[in-house]
Write an enzyme that holds these catalytic residues in place. Structure first.
Site, short mmCIF file in Angstrom:
data_model
loop_
_atom_site.label_atom_id
_atom_site.label_comp_id
_atom_site.label_asym_id
_atom_site.label_seq_id
_atom_site.Cartn_x
_atom_site.Cartn_y
_atom_site.Cartn_z
N GLY A 194 -5.47 13.74 7.78
CA GLY A 194 -6.51 14.62 7.24
C GLY A 194 -7.87 14.16 7.71
O GLY A 194 -7.99 13.59 8.79
N VAL A 198 -11.65 11.64 3.12
CA VAL A 198 -10.50 11.32 2.26
C VAL A 198 -9.78 10.08 2.81
O VAL A 198 -9.25 9.27 2.05
CB VAL A 198 -9.56 12.53 2.11
CG1 VAL A 198 -8.33 12.16 1.29
CG2 VAL A 198 -10.29 13.69 1.46
N GLY A 199 -9.82 9.90 4.12
CA GLY A 199 -9.24 8.69 4.71
C GLY A 199 -9.83 7.43 4.08
O GLY A 199 -9.13 6.46 3.80
N GLU A 216 -4.33 9.20 10.20
CA GLU A 216 -4.33 10.15 11.33
C GLU A 216 -5.47 11.11 11.06
O GLU A 216 -5.33 12.07 10.30
CB GLU A 216 -2.98 10.88 11.39
CG GLU A 216 -1.81 9.98 11.72
CD GLU A 216 -1.68 9.68 13.22
OE1 GLU A 216 -2.27 10.44 14.03
OE2 GLU A 216 -1.03 8.69 13.58
N CYS A 250 -5.85 19.32 15.24
CA CYS A 250 -6.65 18.08 15.28
C CYS A 250 -6.95 17.64 16.70
O CYS A 250 -8.00 17.06 16.95
CB CYS A 250 -5.93 16.97 14.53
SG CYS A 250 -4.28 16.65 15.17
P1 NAD Z 1 -6.45 18.73 3.53
O1 NAD Z 1 -7.65 19.29 2.84
O2 NAD Z 1 -5.16 19.41 3.39
O3 NAD Z 1 -6.35 17.21 3.05
C1 NAD Z 1 -5.32 16.37 3.50
C2 NAD Z 1 -4.61 15.77 2.31
O4 NAD Z 1 -5.52 14.97 1.55
C3 NAD Z 1 -4.03 16.81 1.35
O5 NAD Z 1 -2.70 16.46 1.05
C4 NAD Z 1 -4.94 16.72 0.17
O6 NAD Z 1 -4.26 17.01 -1.05
C5 NAD Z 1 -5.39 15.29 0.18
N1 NAD Z 1 -6.70 15.11 -0.45
C6 NAD Z 1 -7.76 15.95 -0.36
N2 NAD Z 1 -8.80 15.44 -1.06
C7 NAD Z 1 -8.38 14.28 -1.61
C8 NAD Z 1 -9.00 13.28 -2.45
N3 NAD Z 1 -10.26 13.39 -2.85
N4 NAD Z 1 -8.27 12.22 -2.80
C9 NAD Z 1 -7.00 12.09 -2.39
N5 NAD Z 1 -6.36 12.99 -1.60
C10 NAD Z 1 -7.05 14.07 -1.22
O7 NAD Z 1 -6.70 18.60 5.08
P2 NAD Z 1 -8.04 18.29 5.85
O8 NAD Z 1 -8.52 16.93 5.58
O9 NAD Z 1 -9.00 19.43 5.73
O10 NAD Z 1 -7.42 18.32 7.33
C11 NAD Z 1 -8.22 18.55 8.41
C12 NAD Z 1 -8.60 17.25 9.07
O11 NAD Z 1 -7.42 16.56 9.40
C13 NAD Z 1 -9.34 17.45 10.36
O12 NAD Z 1 -10.35 16.49 10.44
C14 NAD Z 1 -8.28 17.20 11.39
O13 NAD Z 1 -8.76 16.79 12.64
C15 NAD Z 1 -7.45 16.16 10.74
N6 NAD Z 1 -6.10 16.17 11.27
C16 NAD Z 1 -5.65 15.10 11.94
C17 NAD Z 1 -4.39 15.10 12.47
C18 NAD Z 1 -3.83 13.94 13.20
O14 NAD Z 1 -2.64 13.94 13.43
N7 NAD Z 1 -4.63 12.96 13.59
C19 NAD Z 1 -3.57 16.21 12.28
C20 NAD Z 1 -4.06 17.28 11.58
C21 NAD Z 1 -5.32 17.25 11.05
#
Ligand code: NAD
Length: 440
Positions: A194, A198-199, A216, A250
């Site tokens: 994600g 959040v990471g 990731e 991503c």
């Molecule tokens: P998302 O909003 O679905 O969040 C990802 C996960 O984090 C979800 O399961 C969500 O429930 C959880 N989450 C959200 N907020 C949280 C919090 N405050 N505390 C704990 N958990 C929480 O997805 P996103 O982040 O919008 O995804 C998009 C991002 O992910 C982009 O930056 C994209 O580049 C990246 N991405 C990376 C890869 C990779 O393989 N490297 C793949 C896909 C997406």
């Protein structure tokens, strides 16, 4: 009708830990059995998953199959073919002072209970491919799909328990509160896909338990286009890579980096490529996806003004549709260049030459992917040596992550750790050092 209360995160974690402690998940036969069941789920229930992916993201059945279902099946098949070899203990030389009868080796131990947290953009693949890796390595797994892809989340919560060993695999649905509650528990590894904000939350929570993490993440992946390349080929490949899943990938090329003359010649080639692939009205083309929700639609609409529209520019909030859009004359400090776009907008930024392009990339966060379109081996070698990115794709965006033997992951702001194929075994195992000295 009374539904039983959902199991609390602490109870889920404790239940799976108990299973792991019994040793049930360790035999290779259990692991391959689970992988075959997961494969059966994907092939038998693929249409259900594809319907959910269409409901969440407007993915066509063909795209859902190619990028989510078949992709994961291939990953499973590759693992089934090679798992025995990957898991083989590796002997290492022993120094003379330990005697000729001493031996030493490394062996892969499962970690225990793994938490996989997935995002919404490839909501099936990005939950199931890490799940497959964690199972192949002999772990119990808590899988948390993204609440922003609710139909896919519900489908996975229904299907996974019907196919997999429910004492060792649990699905927990939900958003921030549920994920926060899960993160309070102790896991043996957390695999998060994600965004970087959040990471950081995940990494902080993991630090409390000294739990290792794989992050990731994303970022702005540049596509460098050299002078004197076949721009029809470049444009076709850029458009296919960029506008897949309406740009919500991503590793999509985030922006084009090239010199002014090449930019001018690339503009009409990109227009032709968009029209070839999606027609003159992409909203009517069944192969073009939609934006996940209104929040992201509004964010992306705000970026459309960052440059001169070469092709596209149209949008429809009710349909969550944004046309495949190319922007030229984009200032490097404009809004579209300040954040990961994660949508169907492709800005072209110009730099005078290769040195300036390398400096431009180096001045910014390390990207998840870097793409290079150049006929010059020297240029490709210079970029490979002088830049840092999670992956490097010469001539073809996105495709490196379909090579199961390549590690898939980021570096710096684009992530830490990697997976796919044998790299998943590295991620989800502990490589134990063993010394063996006979007592007599
Ligand atoms: P998302 O909003 O679905 O969040 C990802 C996960 O984090 C979800 O399961 C969500 O429930 C959880 N989450 C959200 N907020 C949280 C919090 N405050 N505390 C704990 N958990 C929480 O997805 P996103 O982040 O919008 O995804 C998009 C991002 O992910 C982009 O930056 C994209 O580049 C990246 N991405 C990376 C890869 C990779 O393989 N490297 C793949 C896909 C997406």
């Amino acid at each position: 009708m009374n539904h039983p209360a959902p199991e609390q995160p602490a109870d889920v974690a404790a239940r799976l830990r108990h299973t792991f402690r019994t040793g049930r998940t360790k035999p290779v036969a259990w692991r391959t059995g689970q992988l075959r069941r997961l494969r059966a789920m994907l092939t038998e229930r693929g249409p259900e998953l594809a319907a959910a992916l269409h409901a969440d993201l407007g993915k066509s059945a063909a795209e859902a199959r190619r990028t989510e279902i078949d992709f994961t099946v291939r990953e499973i098949d590759h693992t089934l073919d090679h798992l025995d070899g990957w898991l083989r203990p590796e002997p290492v030389p022993v120094p003379a002072h330990l005697g000729a009868d001493a031996t030493a080796w490394t062996q892969y131990d499962p970690l225990g209970v793994v938490l996989v947290i997935a995002p919404w953009n490839y909501p099936a693949q990005l939950l199931l491919a890490p799940l497959a890796g964690a199972l192949a390595a002999g772990n119990a797994v808590v899988a948390k799909p993204s609440e922003l892809a609710p139909a896919t989340s519900a489908a996975l919560a229904r299907l996974l328990p019907a196919y997999l060993d429910t004492d060792a695999v649990a699905v927990v649905e939900g958003g921030v509160p549920e994920t926060t509650a899960l993160l309070a528990e102790r896991f043996d590894h957390i695999f998060y896909t994600g965004n970087g904000t959040v990471g950081r939350v995940v990494m902080r929570a993991a630090a409390e338990h000294l739990t290792p993490v794989t992050l990731e993440l994303g970022g702005k992946s540049p596509a460098f286009v050299d002078r004197d390349t076949d721009l029809e080929v470049v444009a076709d490949r850029l458009v296919r890579g960029k506008f897949l899943n309406a740009g919500q990938t991503c590793v999509a090329p985030d922006y084009v980096l090239t010199d002014p003359e090449t930019a001018a010649a690339l503009e009409p080639a990109l227009t032709r490529a968009v029209e070839d692939l999606f027609g003159t009205d992409p909203s009517a083309c069944g192969e073009y996806g939609r934006i996940v929700n209104e929040r992201h639609f509004d964010r992306l609409s705000g970026l459309l003004g960052s440059g001169r529209v070469v092709v596209g520019g149209g949008s429809d909030r009710r349909a969550k549709y944004i046309a495949p859009t190319v922007l030229a004359d984009v200032d490097p400090d404009s809004p579209v260049m300040r954040e990961e776009i994660f949508g169907p907008i492709l800005p072209i930024v110009t730099v005078p030459d290769l040195d300036a392009a390398i400096a431009f990339i180096g001045d910014r966060d390390k990207p998840l992917a870097l793409y290079v379109f150049s006929e010059s081996g020297r240029t490709r070698a210079r970029i490979a040596a002088e830049t840092s990115s999670g992956g490097l794709g010469n001539g073809l965006p996105l495709a490196h992550l379909t090579v199961s033997d390549l590690p898939f992951g980021g570096v710096g702001e684009s992530g830490t750790g990697s997976y796919h194929g044998r790299w998943s075994i590295e991620t989800f195992s502990h490589r134990k050092a063993v010394l063996d000295k006979p007592l007599r």
